[in-house]
Design an enzyme around this catalytic site. Structure first.
Site, mmCIF file in Angstrom:
data_model
loop_
_atom_site.group_PDB
_atom_site.id
_atom_site.type_symbol
_atom_site.label_atom_id
_atom_site.label_comp_id
_atom_site.label_asym_id
_atom_site.label_seq_id
_atom_site.Cartn_x
_atom_site.Cartn_y
_atom_site.Cartn_z
ATOM 1 N N SER A 160 37.695 42.338 36.561
ATOM 2 C CA SER A 160 37.517 42.506 37.877
ATOM 3 C C SER A 160 38.592 41.523 38.983
ATOM 4 C CB SER A 160 36.053 41.398 37.922
ATOM 5 O OG SER A 160 35.892 41.051 39.812
ATOM 6 N N TYR A 167 30.071 34.779 36.487
ATOM 7 C CA TYR A 167 30.573 35.928 36.348
ATOM 8 C C TYR A 167 32.045 35.955 36.228
ATOM 9 C CZ TYR A 167 31.821 40.686 38.260
ATOM 10 O OH TYR A 167 32.372 41.849 38.454
HETATM 11 N N1 LIG Z 1 31.491 47.303 41.949
HETATM 12 C C1 LIG Z 1 32.521 46.515 42.295
HETATM 13 O O1 LIG Z 1 32.561 46.156 43.234
HETATM 14 C C2 LIG Z 1 33.188 45.897 41.001
HETATM 15 C C3 LIG Z 1 34.299 45.113 40.985
HETATM 16 C C4 LIG Z 1 34.742 44.304 40.054
HETATM 17 C C5 LIG Z 1 34.324 44.703 38.644
HETATM 18 N N2 LIG Z 1 33.189 45.757 38.626
HETATM 19 C C6 LIG Z 1 32.712 45.586 37.239
HETATM 20 O O2 LIG Z 1 32.676 47.064 37.031
HETATM 21 C C7 LIG Z 1 31.931 47.410 35.825
HETATM 22 C C8 LIG Z 1 30.706 48.385 36.522
HETATM 23 O O3 LIG Z 1 30.125 47.962 37.558
HETATM 24 P P1 LIG Z 1 29.395 48.859 38.548
HETATM 25 O O4 LIG Z 1 29.584 48.308 40.068
HETATM 26 O O5 LIG Z 1 29.604 50.260 38.368
HETATM 27 O O6 LIG Z 1 27.784 48.391 38.118
HETATM 28 P P2 LIG Z 1 26.776 49.766 38.367
HETATM 29 O O7 LIG Z 1 25.393 48.754 38.182
HETATM 30 O O8 LIG Z 1 26.789 50.482 39.378
HETATM 31 O O9 LIG Z 1 26.969 50.336 36.753
HETATM 32 C C9 LIG Z 1 26.768 49.462 35.812
HETATM 33 C C10 LIG Z 1 26.061 50.115 34.635
HETATM 34 O O10 LIG Z 1 25.966 49.305 33.396
HETATM 35 C C11 LIG Z 1 24.805 49.468 32.677
HETATM 36 N N3 LIG Z 1 24.190 48.209 32.026
HETATM 37 C C12 LIG Z 1 23.993 46.880 32.777
HETATM 38 N N4 LIG Z 1 23.811 46.098 31.496
HETATM 39 C C13 LIG Z 1 23.997 46.745 30.483
HETATM 40 C C14 LIG Z 1 23.909 46.505 29.102
HETATM 41 N N5 LIG Z 1 23.613 45.293 28.713
HETATM 42 N N6 LIG Z 1 24.134 47.248 28.146
HETATM 43 C C15 LIG Z 1 24.499 48.799 28.533
HETATM 44 N N7 LIG Z 1 24.869 49.033 29.810
HETATM 45 C C16 LIG Z 1 24.531 47.954 30.767
HETATM 46 C C17 LIG Z 1 23.850 49.722 34.230
HETATM 47 O O11 LIG Z 1 22.820 50.133 33.584
HETATM 48 C C18 LIG Z 1 24.676 50.595 34.926
HETATM 49 O O12 LIG Z 1 24.386 52.233 34.532
HETATM 50 C C19 LIG Z 1 31.037 45.994 35.682
HETATM 51 O O13 LIG Z 1 31.759 45.150 34.559
HETATM 52 C C20 LIG Z 1 31.208 45.011 36.978
HETATM 53 O O14 LIG Z 1 31.524 43.900 36.688
HETATM 54 C C21 LIG Z 1 32.506 45.892 39.789
#
Ligand SMILES: NC(=O)c1ccc[n+]([C@@H]2O[C@H](COP(=O)([O-])OP(=O)(O)OC[C@H]3O[C@@H](n4cnc5c(N)ncnc54)[C@H](O)[C@@H]3O)[C@@H](O)[C@H]2O)c1
Length: 256
Positions: free
Chosen positions: A140, A153
């Site tokens: 991130s 986080y």
């Molecule tokens: N969206 C943002 O702004 C953002 C920014 C920086 C980093 N991220 C990172 O990107 C990644 C994806 O995030 P996102 O925003 O797409 O989230 P999201 O919630 O839209 O999707 C995350 C997916 O991970 C699955 N998940 C959650 N816990 C789990 C587990 N223990 N085992 C397996 N699957 C699991 C959920 O069911 C979901 O399908 C994460 O690592 C998040 O920290 C997101």
């Protein structure tokens, strides 16, 4: 079985992971979509198949080592190889360090740090046997800049960078590349669902995030997936041990 490449995407049922799974499939890869949510994961697979791609679903909670072993085995059972792992599954809990409970620590580190380690552990033996493979870890922007009320986080996302570098050094000679992507604000299902709970539509959320970063907007999941795909692909064949921010320049806004 053909030599068509195979990718595993954890957390592939929604958001950035779902976009990654779709992108690999569009590029002709076979995809194991793994997610803790069966419903979302099956739906993501169905969408890939409707678009002519190949995908199988494996339910796994990445904080459990045996679940991670199962998604690696699912790839080997279905197609006999693992060419890329996208260690994407992550959870986000905000709150001050003073209010954080032991279970907050366990939950966030269990999924975001240990879970990434378990996912890599599961995919590495096949990659070592093939003498080739690419791992892309979703970290991130927070790992680089920090946010006031996301201490655990942020620590988890910085922690995976240490893991990424160590694995890149350890397995480079095995032909395995390990990199990390640092998304900034991205309009994933996480944010869309949270906005919907507050009565906001996707367009409302886009309007609210106007002005973000240097490009004046948040990213779409497909824009993160494009960079993840690049890092996993042959185009990045000499790139390893790197952390690539995909944040629309948000990390530079101090000079704006
Ligand atoms: N969206 C943002 O702004 C953002 C920014 C920086 C980093 N991220 C990172 O990107 C990644 C994806 O995030 P996102 O925003 O797409 O989230 P999201 O919630 O839209 O999707 C995350 C997916 O991970 C699955 N998940 C959650 N816990 C789990 C587990 N223990 N085992 C397996 N699957 C699991 C959920 O069911 C979901 O399908 C994460 O690592 C998040 O920290 C997101």
């Amino acid at each position: 079985m053909t030599n068509q490449p195979v990718a595993i995407v954890t957390g592939g049922g929604a958001g950035i992971g779902k976009a990654c799974a779709a992108r690999f499939a569009q590029e002709g890869w076979r995809v194991v979509v793994s997610d803790i949510s069966r419903e979302d994961g099956e739906r993501a697979c169905a969408l890939i198949r409707e678009n002519g791609g190949e995908a199988v679903f494996c339910r796994a909670d990445v904080s459990r080592e045996t679940d991670c072993a199962a998604f690696a085995q699912a790839a080997l059972d279905a197609w006999g190889r693992i060419d890329a792992l996208v260690a994407n599954a992550g959870v986000q809990i905000s709150g001050s360090l003073l209010d954080a409970s032991e279970s907050d620590w366990d939950k966030i580190l269990g999924v975001n740090l240990r879970g990434v380690g378990y996912s890599c552990r599961a995919a590495l033996p096949a990659m070592i046997a093939q003498h080739a493979g690419a791992i892309v870890i979703i970290s991130s922007l927070n790992a680089a800049v920090g946010v006031a009320h996301m201490p655990i986080y942020d620590a988890s996302k910085a922690g995976v960078l240490g893991l990424m570098r160590s694995l890149a050094i350890a397995y480079g000679k095995e032909g395995i590349r390990v990199n990390a992507v640092g998304p900034g604000a991205t309009l994933s299902d996480f944010h869309l669902r949270r906005a919907a709970e507050g009565g906001m539509t996707a367009d409302d959320l886009r309007a609210k995030t106007q002005g973000y970063g240097l490009l004046g907007r948040a990213a779409e999941p497909e824009e993160i997936a494009a960079v993840v795909y690049f890092l996993a692909s042959k185009d990045a064949s000499n790139v390893t041990g790197q952390f690539l921010l995909v944040d629309g320049g948000a990390s530079l806004t101090v000079g704006k």
